[in-house]
Motif scaffolding. Structure first.
Motif, PDB file in Angstrom:
ATOM      1  N   UNK A 162      40.067 110.101  68.324  1.00  0.00           N
ATOM      2  CA  UNK A 162      39.685 109.908  66.917  1.00  0.00           C
ATOM      3  C   UNK A 162      40.886 109.462  66.098  1.00  0.00           C
ATOM      4  N   UNK A 163      42.056 110.070  66.309  1.00  0.00           N
ATOM      5  CA  UNK A 163      43.244 109.686  65.561  1.00  0.00           C
ATOM      6  C   UNK A 163      43.644 108.236  65.859  1.00  0.00           C
ATOM      7  N   UNK A 164      43.595 107.848  67.129  1.00  0.00           N
ATOM      8  CA  UNK A 164      43.940 106.472  67.488  1.00  0.00           C
ATOM      9  C   UNK A 164      42.961 105.492  66.859  1.00  0.00           C
ATOM     10  N   UNK A 165      41.673 105.838  66.850  1.00  0.00           N
ATOM     11  CA  UNK A 165      40.658 104.960  66.273  1.00  0.00           C
ATOM     12  C   UNK A 165      40.861 104.809  64.768  1.00  0.00           C
ATOM     13  N   UNK A 166      41.159 105.909  64.079  1.00  0.00           N
ATOM     14  CA  UNK A 166      41.403 105.831  62.634  1.00  0.00           C
ATOM     15  C   UNK A 166      42.655 105.015  62.322  1.00  0.00           C
ATOM     16  N   UNK A 167      43.694 105.163  63.139  1.00  0.00           N
ATOM     17  CA  UNK A 167      44.911 104.376  62.927  1.00  0.00           C
ATOM     18  C   UNK A 167      44.634 102.886  63.112  1.00  0.00           C
ATOM     19  N   UNK A 168      43.867 102.543  64.136  1.00  0.00           N
ATOM     20  CA  UNK A 168      43.545 101.129  64.358  1.00  0.00           C
ATOM     21  C   UNK A 168      42.690 100.578  63.225  1.00  0.00           C
ATOM     22  N   UNK A 169      41.776 101.384  62.689  1.00  0.00           N
ATOM     23  CA  UNK A 169      40.942 100.906  61.582  1.00  0.00           C
ATOM     24  C   UNK A 169      41.775 100.671  60.331  1.00  0.00           C
ATOM     25  N   UNK A 170      42.710 101.582  60.036  1.00  0.00           N
ATOM     26  CA  UNK A 170      43.561 101.407  58.857  1.00  0.00           C
ATOM     27  C   UNK A 170      44.459 100.191  59.021  1.00  0.00           C
ATOM     28  N   UNK A 171      45.025 100.012  60.204  1.00  0.00           N
ATOM     29  CA  UNK A 171      45.875  98.844  60.460  1.00  0.00           C
ATOM     30  C   UNK A 171      45.091  97.565  60.335  1.00  0.00           C
ATOM     31  N   UNK A 172      43.853  97.572  60.814  1.00  0.00           N
ATOM     32  CA  UNK A 172      43.031  96.365  60.737  1.00  0.00           C
ATOM     33  C   UNK A 172      42.705  96.019  59.298  1.00  0.00           C
ATOM     34  N   UNK A 173      42.577  97.019  58.437  1.00  0.00           N
ATOM     35  CA  UNK A 173      42.289  96.752  57.022  1.00  0.00           C
ATOM     36  C   UNK A 173      43.450  96.023  56.356  1.00  0.00           C
ATOM     37  N   UNK A 174      44.688  96.339  56.757  1.00  0.00           N
ATOM     38  CA  UNK A 174      45.844  95.672  56.156  1.00  0.00           C
ATOM     39  C   UNK A 174      46.101  94.300  56.763  1.00  0.00           C
ATOM     40  N   UNK A 175      45.732  94.137  58.034  1.00  0.00           N
ATOM     41  CA  UNK A 175      46.031  92.869  58.714  1.00  0.00           C
ATOM     42  C   UNK A 175      44.911  91.869  58.509  1.00  0.00           C
ATOM     43  N   UNK A 176      43.701  92.255  58.835  1.00  0.00           N
ATOM     44  CA  UNK A 176      42.568  91.337  58.748  1.00  0.00           C
ATOM     45  C   UNK A 176      41.863  91.529  57.412  1.00  0.00           C
ATOM     46  N   UNK A 177      42.399  90.926  56.403  1.00  0.00           N
ATOM     47  CA  UNK A 177      41.797  91.012  55.075  1.00  0.00           C
ATOM     48  C   UNK A 177      40.912  89.827  54.762  1.00  0.00           C
TER      49      UNK A 177
END
Length: 354
Positions: free
Chosen positions: A73-88
């Protein structure tokens, strides 16, 4: 499922709203079934090794069972947050075919297909039995035509045989291997022809040869003309001969020039500057100046030990040439690397003159 609107209208309404799938990402085309999403979550929890080697240690297995889902769950949340900053970009939510480049490529393919059909005519009005490939305009082998005409009936026949032997008569186990059909398709190369010259062609040549003998024909004139279906110098049994340029040098031209180990005595050497630059590779070189000092100039000096003069020739663009006009138009767009290259050539010229 047919009676679902009557037996359970709420579930039917949820299915119509698309609640039978899980949205993996924000893309509408990346939805997956619920059971498939469960399996993917299990794969995320297992990571690389999973529970391998932990079954014999109850404590380690218990820790993995408790901490595994939380770590996933922690890894998935980190990837989702990173994707929000990268893929805008909003276009990331679209399907991979909903891009301008893909649509333009698809349009070009349609236009090319239309041009081919317009050039050859309507292929559905063709009355011949030959199967023509539109893009290459080649006629496929007769075996491929047979495959296209019989593949549907062959599949139906094999299906009925499978059903009868394994499900009805039960004479064959359902676990037995099904033989693969090796049917010639469009990409299958045509079978190699063992002998291109059939008997009718051989009989024709024999009759011509006999006629020349009985009618006092000139055999030299007869054999002077080509009497093969394919030129033997270019083709071998109907297949064009393939080779490389090195074959001409090693097998033909080298025989005309006897080898010699004696180095000719000369007083001057003329070098092609561009060829020398392409020949001398800049291994572990970081600048043009370093390349000139460590690679190019030592090579020239080594050649100049036995001669009195060395001329290095580079390409020059005369005023009336197309390259000269192009270089004058782009004189303001010369990059820094090209400027350094020009300085290196000038330095080489000064050192050579010295």
């Amino acid at each position: 499922m047919v009676q679902l609107p009557k037996t359970n209208p709420e579930t039917h309404r949820a299915f119509l709203e698309g609640n039978f799938v899980v949205n993996k990402t924000e893309k509408k085309f990346s939805c997956m079934a619920i059971d498939q999403a469960h399996e993917q979550n299990n794969a995320c929890v297992k990571a690389d090794g999973g529970a391998v080697g932990l079954t014999e240690n109850p404590g380690a297995l218990r820790r993995w069972m408790v901490a595994g889902p939380e770590m996933a769950r922690l890894v998935n949340e980190f990837e989702n947050v990173t994707e929000c900053f990268v893929n805008t970009n909003a276009s990331n939510k679209l399907h991979h075919e909903q891009t301008l480049s893909f649509q333009e490529s698809f349009r070009n393919d349609i236009v090319s297909l239309y041009d081919v059909i317009d050039d050859l005519g309507n292929p559905f009005l063709e009355t011949s039995k030959d199967l023509l490939v539109l893009d290459s305009k080649n006629i496929v082998d007769i075996s491929v035509v047979k495959t296209v005409n019989t593949i549907e009936s062959l599949g139906q026949e094999q299906f009925e045989k499978y059903t009868k032997e394994r499900l009805v008569d039960r004479t064959t186990s359902v676990f037995d291997t099904i033989k693969r059909n090796k049917l010639p398709l469009f990409q299958t190369p045509p079978p190699a022809k063992k002998n291109v010259y059939d008997r009718s062609q051989a009989n024709g040549f024999e009759k011509l040869y006999i006629a020349c003998q009985s009618r006092d024909g000139n055999l030299d004139d007869f054999f002077r003309h080509e009497n093969h279906a394919f030129p033997p110098s270019l083709s071998q049994n109907g297949t064009i001969r393939l080779g490389t340029k090195a074959d001409l040098l090693s097998k033909c031209l080298e025989r005309l020039t006897p080898p010699t180990d004696v180095k000719p005595v000369v007083s001057s050497v003329i070098l092609d500057g561009s060829a020398v630059v392409n020949m001398l590779k800049p291994v572990n070189i970081k600048s043009f100046n370093e390349y000139a000092l460590k690679v190019f100039i030592p090579y020239i000096q080594n050649i100049g030990k036995d001669v009195q003069r060395i001329d290095i020739v580079f390409d020059t663009y005369i005023d009336n040439s197309l390259k000269g006009i192009y270089s004058r138009k782009n004189v303001e767009k010369v990059s820094e690397d090209e400027f350094k290259m020009k300085q290196m050539y000038q330095e080489i010229g000064r050192n050579s003159c010295a």
